[in-house]
Design a protein around this motif. Structure first.
Motif, PDB file in Angstrom:
ATOM      1  N   SER A 289    -106.789  -5.571 -82.005  1.00  0.00           N
ATOM      2  CA  SER A 289    -107.488  -6.892 -81.847  1.00  0.00           C
ATOM      3  C   SER A 289    -107.102  -7.977 -83.082  1.00  0.00           C
ATOM      4  N   SER A 290    -107.305  -9.283 -82.522  1.00  0.00           N
ATOM      5  CA  SER A 290    -106.728 -10.541 -83.370  1.00  0.00           C
ATOM      6  C   SER A 290    -107.826 -11.551 -83.111  1.00  0.00           C
ATOM      7  N   GLU A 291    -107.438 -12.599 -84.036  1.00  0.00           N
ATOM      8  CA  GLU A 291    -108.056 -13.782 -83.578  1.00  0.00           C
ATOM      9  C   GLU A 291    -107.234 -14.540 -82.513  1.00  0.00           C
ATOM     10  N   VAL A 292    -107.869 -15.383 -81.903  1.00  0.00           N
ATOM     11  CA  VAL A 292    -107.049 -16.080 -80.629  1.00  0.00           C
ATOM     12  C   VAL A 292    -107.333 -17.521 -80.969  1.00  0.00           C
ATOM     13  N   TRP A 293    -105.956 -18.099 -81.139  1.00  0.00           N
ATOM     14  CA  TRP A 293    -106.251 -19.748 -81.143  1.00  0.00           C
ATOM     15  C   TRP A 293    -106.387 -20.486 -80.125  1.00  0.00           C
ATOM     16  N   TRP A 294    -105.278 -19.863 -79.094  1.00  0.00           N
ATOM     17  CA  TRP A 294    -104.672 -20.794 -78.032  1.00  0.00           C
ATOM     18  C   TRP A 294    -104.331 -19.539 -77.007  1.00  0.00           C
ATOM     19  N   THR A 295    -104.680 -19.895 -75.653  1.00  0.00           N
ATOM     20  CA  THR A 295    -103.999 -19.089 -74.390  1.00  0.00           C
ATOM     21  C   THR A 295    -104.008 -20.168 -73.426  1.00  0.00           C
ATOM     22  N   PRO A 296    -103.109 -19.562 -72.503  1.00  0.00           N
ATOM     23  CA  PRO A 296    -103.142 -20.222 -71.210  1.00  0.00           C
ATOM     24  C   PRO A 296    -104.336 -20.771 -70.554  1.00  0.00           C
ATOM     25  N   ASN A 297    -105.421 -19.786 -71.032  1.00  0.00           N
ATOM     26  CA  ASN A 297    -106.584 -20.151 -70.154  1.00  0.00           C
ATOM     27  C   ASN A 297    -107.811 -21.026 -71.080  1.00  0.00           C
ATOM     28  N   HIS A 298    -107.168 -21.391 -72.157  1.00  0.00           N
ATOM     29  CA  HIS A 298    -107.902 -22.808 -72.973  1.00  0.00           C
ATOM     30  C   HIS A 298    -108.168 -23.868 -72.010  1.00  0.00           C
ATOM     31  N   GLN A 311    -100.096 -24.754 -67.719  1.00  0.00           N
ATOM     32  CA  GLN A 311     -98.777 -25.278 -67.265  1.00  0.00           C
ATOM     33  C   GLN A 311     -97.794 -25.397 -68.437  1.00  0.00           C
ATOM     34  N   VAL A 312     -98.388 -25.610 -69.861  1.00  0.00           N
ATOM     35  CA  VAL A 312     -97.348 -25.610 -70.879  1.00  0.00           C
ATOM     36  C   VAL A 312     -96.840 -23.959 -70.942  1.00  0.00           C
ATOM     37  N   ALA A 313     -97.940 -23.160 -70.780  1.00  0.00           N
ATOM     38  CA  ALA A 313     -97.409 -21.629 -71.291  1.00  0.00           C
ATOM     39  C   ALA A 313     -96.191 -21.390 -70.328  1.00  0.00           C
ATOM     40  N   GLN A 314     -96.392 -21.917 -68.950  1.00  0.00           N
ATOM     41  CA  GLN A 314     -95.712 -21.633 -67.760  1.00  0.00           C
ATOM     42  C   GLN A 314     -94.256 -22.174 -68.058  1.00  0.00           C
ATOM     43  N   GLY A 315     -94.170 -23.459 -68.599  1.00  0.00           N
ATOM     44  CA  GLY A 315     -92.959 -24.046 -68.882  1.00  0.00           C
ATOM     45  C   GLY A 315     -92.391 -23.339 -69.842  1.00  0.00           C
ATOM     46  N   PHE A 316     -93.087 -22.905 -70.945  1.00  0.00           N
ATOM     47  CA  PHE A 316     -92.397 -22.200 -71.951  1.00  0.00           C
ATOM     48  C   PHE A 316     -91.747 -20.653 -71.315  1.00  0.00           C
ATOM     49  N   THR A 317     -92.328 -19.944 -70.463  1.00  0.00           N
ATOM     50  CA  THR A 317     -91.786 -18.849 -69.830  1.00  0.00           C
ATOM     51  C   THR A 317     -90.655 -19.221 -69.030  1.00  0.00           C
ATOM     52  N   LYS A 318     -90.743 -20.287 -68.204  1.00  0.00           N
ATOM     53  CA  LYS A 318     -89.683 -20.522 -67.357  1.00  0.00           C
ATOM     54  C   LYS A 318     -88.719 -21.002 -68.192  1.00  0.00           C
ATOM     55  N   ALA A 319     -88.504 -21.721 -69.343  1.00  0.00           N
ATOM     56  CA  ALA A 319     -87.442 -22.352 -70.131  1.00  0.00           C
ATOM     57  C   ALA A 319     -86.742 -21.138 -70.875  1.00  0.00           C
ATOM     58  N   THR A 320     -87.526 -20.233 -71.327  1.00  0.00           N
ATOM     59  CA  THR A 320     -86.908 -19.121 -72.257  1.00  0.00           C
ATOM     60  C   THR A 320     -86.983 -17.676 -71.738  1.00  0.00           C
ATOM     61  N   GLY A 321     -87.750 -17.275 -70.537  1.00  0.00           N
ATOM     62  CA  GLY A 321     -87.910 -16.167 -69.969  1.00  0.00           C
ATOM     63  C   GLY A 321     -88.572 -15.325 -70.985  1.00  0.00           C
ATOM     64  N   ARG A 322     -89.605 -15.814 -71.925  1.00  0.00           N
ATOM     65  CA  ARG A 322     -90.442 -15.003 -72.873  1.00  0.00           C
ATOM     66  C   ARG A 322     -91.659 -15.278 -72.461  1.00  0.00           C
TER      67      ARG A 322
END
Length: 426
Positions: A289-298, A311-322
């Protein structure tokens, strides 16, 4: 010797420097771009913090260009080294003549950059470091609160140790334990603050009925945690906490498993923020477990692009594959605030006006509302700190491989939805 900012003010007064007005903020010279300096640990043991930097900066430049704004971002790598961070900050100020400094990711990066900017009277925005090690760590005498002074040019937004302690203890309360805690605090800005007997975890844990076994400060990149593991086993610790760099936690956790030590809960700051850090542990990363600052569900949107967190998280995955990573939200917000500040500053070449614009910020960003209004802060830090929400979560092994980060506690920020409850480490 005068500072660079004093030189600019003096020459501007004699007409040697001229500003312009319009939609885009005026730069020092006609049609010159607004220069943002950006320092982060793109290499070394803290490099995971900077994984999304290029994606975010490319998006920032595209968005501002589409709006008719002329920006240049000069990026420097701190190499995960405080001395290097200070050195490149000075280069950005003296050689590149940046109008605003941006810096992210751990006190080892943010503090030397902010300190350099304060000395040179260059406005600075920083994030991704708890506010106590950032603010107190830059004071001339960190051990003497009476001597602490606010800054005029350095401003910071993030959460504080009070928030991460609340999140961790809220998560632990969901699991039946003997309340005996083993602490792992390195000899660095974060470790010294988290383990501090006055502002860190020890007094709060004691008040909550937790017994802390603190084996003292160790050096980063330690290759043997046998002494700490032995002490935790001897004290019957069922909870492990602290603030470790990712490679150190990997070493500790693998050695703990080898030596037959598996606590019921392991809540570790910094080290467990990134999916690749957990994946490096194989199946033994399940339910860490960890502290959570930001997620796609925020439930927040970008003031710059209008995109949601998802949308920002999806954009990162689409651009980088990560897979998305937590610093995405805060580095994106750093550039959101920069654009808003420079739009309101009036004169990009006047550091005092830029600093005043930072102090007057009231902006809804990808990580939530940002305002340097002193809310929920002690008076000595109120001018320079803007607080952001924090929740807690666990990494869950997926049937398809890899890990999901599930938010398991949101008592400190109820607007951020949970996805499950805490589970004991198997």
């Amino acid at each position: 010797m005068i500072t660079r900012r004093e030189f600019i003010r003096n020459t501007a007064a004699t007409g040697m420097l001229a500003g312009t007005s319009g939609l885009a903020m005026p730069a020092i010279a006609q049609n010159a771009p607004i220069k943002l300096g950006y320092v982060s640990p793109q290499s070394g043991p803290l490099a995971a913090f900077a994984e999304a930097d290029k994606f975010i900066i490319d998006g920032f430049l595209a968005a501002t260009k589409a709006a008719g704004l002329n920006y240049e971002v000069v990026v420097k790598d701190s190499q995960s080294n405080p001395n290097r961070a200070a050195e490149v900050a000075k280069e950005l100020i003296v050689n590149d003549k940046v109008n605003l400094m941006l810096v992210a990711s751990t006190p080892e990066t943010t503090n030397p950059v902010a300190t350099t900017c304060e000395a040179e009277e260059v406005p600075c925005l920083s994030t991704v470091a708890p506010w106590q090690p950032w603010f107190i760590g830059q004071q001339g005498n960190p051990g003497d609160p009476a001597s602490w002074k606010p800054f005029n040019y350095a401003y910071h937004f993030f959460w504080g140790l009070e928030d991460v302690i609340a999140v961790f203890t809220n998560m632990w309360a969901q699991v039946e334990t003997n309340k005996k805690v083993g602490g792992l605090f390195p000899n660095d800005g974060d470790g010294n603050a988290w383990g501090d007997g006055t502002v860190g975890l020890p007094p709060v844990l004691a008040k909550g009925g937790y017994g802390l076994t603190d084996t003292g400060r160790y050096q980063n990149l330690t290759d043997d945690f046998s002494a700490q593991i032995s002490a935790f086993k001897g004290a019957s610790c069922e909870i492990i906490t602290g603030v470790m760099i990712p490679p150190d936690f990997t070493t500790f956790w693998n050695q703990a498993k080898q030596q037959g030590f598996t606590p019921k809960v392991a809540s570790m700051g910094k080290a467990l923020l990134f999916p690749q850090s957990v994946e490096a542990l194989g199946k033994s990363g399940h339910n860490l477990s960890s502290e959570v600052w930001w997620t796609p569900n925020h439930p927040f949107k970008s003031s710059l692009t209008g995109e949601s967190s998802a949308q920002v998280a999806q954009g990162f995955t689409k651009a980088t594959g990560r897979q998305w990573t937590q610093p995405i939200g805060f580095v994106h917000a750093l550039f959101e605030i920069a654009a808003d500040v420079m739009k309101r500053a009036g004169e990009a070449g006047d550091g005092d006006k830029v600093a005043a614009a930072i102090a007057a910020t009231k902006l809804d960003t990808l990580v939530g509302p940002i305002a340097w209004d002193g809310a929920k802060l002690p008076p000595f830090a109120a001018k320079n700190i803007a607080k952001t929400p924090l929740v807690g979560g666990q990494w869950r092994l997926k049937d398809s491989g890899g890990y999901d980060l599930v938010i398991t506690d949101n008592k400190t920020a109820p607007t951020i939805p949970t996805g499950g409850k805490m589970e004991v480490i198997g």
